[in-house]
Design an enzyme around this catalytic site. Sequence first.
Site, mmCIF file in Angstrom:
data_model
loop_
_atom_site.group_PDB
_atom_site.id
_atom_site.type_symbol
_atom_site.label_atom_id
_atom_site.label_comp_id
_atom_site.label_asym_id
_atom_site.label_seq_id
_atom_site.Cartn_x
_atom_site.Cartn_y
_atom_site.Cartn_z
ATOM 1 N N LYS A 189 9.687 84.308 -68.077
ATOM 2 C CA LYS A 189 10.789 84.592 -69.011
ATOM 3 C C LYS A 189 10.885 86.097 -69.244
ATOM 4 O O LYS A 189 10.083 86.676 -69.965
ATOM 5 C CB LYS A 189 10.575 83.879 -70.352
ATOM 6 N N GLU A 265 -0.940 92.012 -73.250
ATOM 7 C CA GLU A 265 -0.707 93.448 -72.995
ATOM 8 C C GLU A 265 0.252 93.915 -74.071
ATOM 9 O O GLU A 265 1.464 93.702 -73.959
ATOM 10 C CB GLU A 265 -0.092 93.645 -71.604
ATOM 11 N N CYS A 299 4.525 101.640 -73.204
ATOM 12 C CA CYS A 299 3.349 101.349 -74.037
ATOM 13 C C CYS A 299 2.310 102.441 -73.871
ATOM 14 O O CYS A 299 1.498 102.680 -74.747
ATOM 15 C CB CYS A 299 2.777 99.992 -73.657
ATOM 16 N N GLU A 396 4.213 102.982 -83.186
ATOM 17 C CA GLU A 396 4.682 103.237 -81.834
ATOM 18 C C GLU A 396 6.113 103.785 -81.929
ATOM 19 O O GLU A 396 6.988 103.111 -82.469
ATOM 20 C CB GLU A 396 4.671 101.900 -81.090
HETATM 21 P P1 NAD Z 1 8.874 92.094 -77.761
HETATM 22 O O1 NAD Z 1 7.514 91.718 -78.246
HETATM 23 O O2 NAD Z 1 9.972 92.140 -78.740
HETATM 24 O O3 NAD Z 1 9.344 91.125 -76.589
HETATM 25 C C1 NAD Z 1 8.577 90.929 -75.425
HETATM 26 C C2 NAD Z 1 9.003 89.623 -74.780
HETATM 27 O O4 NAD Z 1 8.675 88.545 -75.653
HETATM 28 C C3 NAD Z 1 10.496 89.510 -74.511
HETATM 29 O O5 NAD Z 1 10.684 88.761 -73.328
HETATM 30 C C4 NAD Z 1 10.981 88.713 -75.710
HETATM 31 O O6 NAD Z 1 12.177 88.005 -75.450
HETATM 32 C C5 NAD Z 1 9.824 87.751 -75.886
HETATM 33 N N1 NAD Z 1 9.699 87.156 -77.213
HETATM 34 C C6 NAD Z 1 10.029 87.697 -78.408
HETATM 35 N N2 NAD Z 1 9.741 86.813 -79.401
HETATM 36 C C7 NAD Z 1 9.233 85.714 -78.809
HETATM 37 C C8 NAD Z 1 8.755 84.461 -79.294
HETATM 38 N N3 NAD Z 1 8.736 84.166 -80.593
HETATM 39 N N4 NAD Z 1 8.306 83.547 -78.397
HETATM 40 C C9 NAD Z 1 8.302 83.820 -77.073
HETATM 41 N N5 NAD Z 1 8.752 84.976 -76.561
HETATM 42 C C10 NAD Z 1 9.198 85.928 -77.419
HETATM 43 O O7 NAD Z 1 8.684 93.503 -77.019
HETATM 44 P P2 NAD Z 1 9.791 94.391 -76.322
HETATM 45 O O8 NAD Z 1 10.549 95.078 -77.399
HETATM 46 O O9 NAD Z 1 10.531 93.635 -75.276
HETATM 47 O O10 NAD Z 1 8.869 95.428 -75.532
HETATM 48 C C11 NAD Z 1 8.337 96.544 -76.114
HETATM 49 C C12 NAD Z 1 6.884 96.313 -76.494
HETATM 50 O O11 NAD Z 1 6.141 95.945 -75.323
HETATM 51 C C13 NAD Z 1 6.231 97.560 -77.005
HETATM 52 O O12 NAD Z 1 5.441 97.261 -78.123
HETATM 53 C C14 NAD Z 1 5.351 98.001 -75.834
HETATM 54 O O13 NAD Z 1 4.252 98.786 -76.200
HETATM 55 C C15 NAD Z 1 4.942 96.699 -75.260
HETATM 56 N N6 NAD Z 1 4.499 96.864 -73.866
HETATM 57 C C16 NAD Z 1 3.173 96.746 -73.587
HETATM 58 C C17 NAD Z 1 2.723 96.939 -72.295
HETATM 59 C C18 NAD Z 1 1.261 96.814 -71.971
HETATM 60 O O14 NAD Z 1 0.956 96.642 -70.806
HETATM 61 N N7 NAD Z 1 0.367 96.886 -72.916
HETATM 62 C C19 NAD Z 1 3.628 97.241 -71.286
HETATM 63 C C20 NAD Z 1 4.984 97.366 -71.594
HETATM 64 C C21 NAD Z 1 5.403 97.157 -72.911
#
Ligand code: NAD
Length: 492
Positions: A189, A265, A299, A396
């Site tokens: 997803k 992650e 990130c 962040e």
């Molecule tokens: P997010 O947590 O809002 O969403 C991530 C994913 O989870 C998306 O696909 C979203 O649709 C899904 N999601 C959201 N709520 C959900 C739920 N209740 N149930 C299931 N799925 C759900 O994050 P974002 O805004 O898309 O991405 C940015 C974040 O990702 C930042 O905090 C960044 O640091 C982190 N990130 C971490 C890494 C790593 O490897 N550590 C890499 C890239 C991004």
Amino acid sequence: MTATQLTSENERTVVDAVPKQLLIGGSWRDAEGGRTLDVEDPSTGTPLASVADASPADAMRALDAAVAAQASWAAHPPRERGEILRRAFEQIVARSDELALLMTLEMGKPLSESKAEVTYAAEFFRWFSEEAVRIEGRFAVAPNGAGRMLVTKQPVGPCLLITPWNFPMAMGTRKIGPAVAAGCTMVVKPASQTPLSMLALARILEDSGLPDGVLNLITTSSSGKAMGPLIADRRARKLSFTGSTEVGRKLMEQGSQQLLRLSMELGGNAPFLVFDDADLDAAVEGAVLAKMRNIGEACTAANRFHVAGPVAGEFSERLAEKLGAMKVGRGTEDGVQVGPLIDATQRGKVADLVTDAIGRGAKAVVGGQAREGAGYFYNPTVLADVPGDAKLLKEEIFGPVAPVASFDDEAAAIAAANDTEYGLVAYVFTRDIKRALRVSEALETGMVGLNQGIVSNAAAPFGGIKHSGFGREGGREGINEYLETKYIAINL
Ligand code: NAD
């Protein structure tokens, strides 16, 4: 889709070529009720395309398909699993220009950076194509000499893979590569903001010979409703999530009901330490990379700069000169180095953090405002003399803003760097080898960039500690997240 926002025939062609449906059990189909969700071009704020908007029932069908395909996929020869990944790697590389354009259109980053992500994404397939045939166990004589011990590895089983919008393709291949190599089926997803790159990737895997049902892809505007029942379903054996700490925590709670195996992650708050013995040219170059890669929406982005007092002023000035000279604009335009942020919410968050820091006494050396006009642009910003209580040192930022604070000595630098709940990556610039190792070991992070502003590499274990999560992606460690260890006690 309206045609006006796509500025060239080429743009229209790459968007049109992407499948817009759900991939379930090897067939592309519409979402229940024909529902769709719009994908926006963040450089204009206008719709780019519509893709299927999966319902919870659609998502469950995707899990059904993954479960049905699991046994035969686990029995598939590892060499063939690897060769599928290898073919996909080659296709991605051959089509990198069009995939980069697609990524820039949905995510906003400059074309050169999308190209770099496409290459990075492909590397995970190449790496794990090589790992598929190196899944090893062991055989040993039991210590009492009587029995024998056989230790073997088996695929975890059907996986749920959830990815964010900031690296629309690489965050997918980093999970799909090892899952395919290990013999796991999956429901993927992607983020609703950037589903097109993942849809293109699914088509490539299909064309590379991935059997039906191994990879099922759902795009949805209601992630929680669609994924919740899958996380609660005991046929799912693993959840690998990349995204925010806040959502990761929720998913862990949900997964705890069935003791789901997890990889998390999550967010970061990377400190960038510059000691007074550092090569300042290298430190400024590294800072530009660590801060501005992906428009600061990484990130691993350097979130705060801690610089030794004697060089802090010069470092801020030189960083401001570099950032101030960067060209801001639509990622498809020549020479653009800074694209738009992903949406209005993200831009509003960045603006609030900067206002807070300035309100507490920080000085904007360059930037400090959003750009007028269409799209979610924010000007590259350097803030000097940032006080310890400014919110952006704790949160962040996810934008092109570099706060600089100074420190007095090594102990203070380490204490400041570790003063966060996050622990993904830290950057250290020093020419003293003893200090380099001492500081690297003292930093509470999963990764350290030593005299370099980028750590990502498919051959290395990527991941964090503390609230940045757990589990490692890439490297020799990456495939272990998708394998179970089985011990067979043999009575001779
Ligand atoms: P997010 O947590 O809002 O969403 C991530 C994913 O989870 C998306 O696909 C979203 O649709 C899904 N999601 C959201 N709520 C959900 C739920 N209740 N149930 C299931 N799925 C759900 O994050 P974002 O805004 O898309 O991405 C940015 C974040 O990702 C930042 O905090 C960044 O640091 C982190 N990130 C971490 C890494 C790593 O490897 N550590 C890499 C890239 C991004």
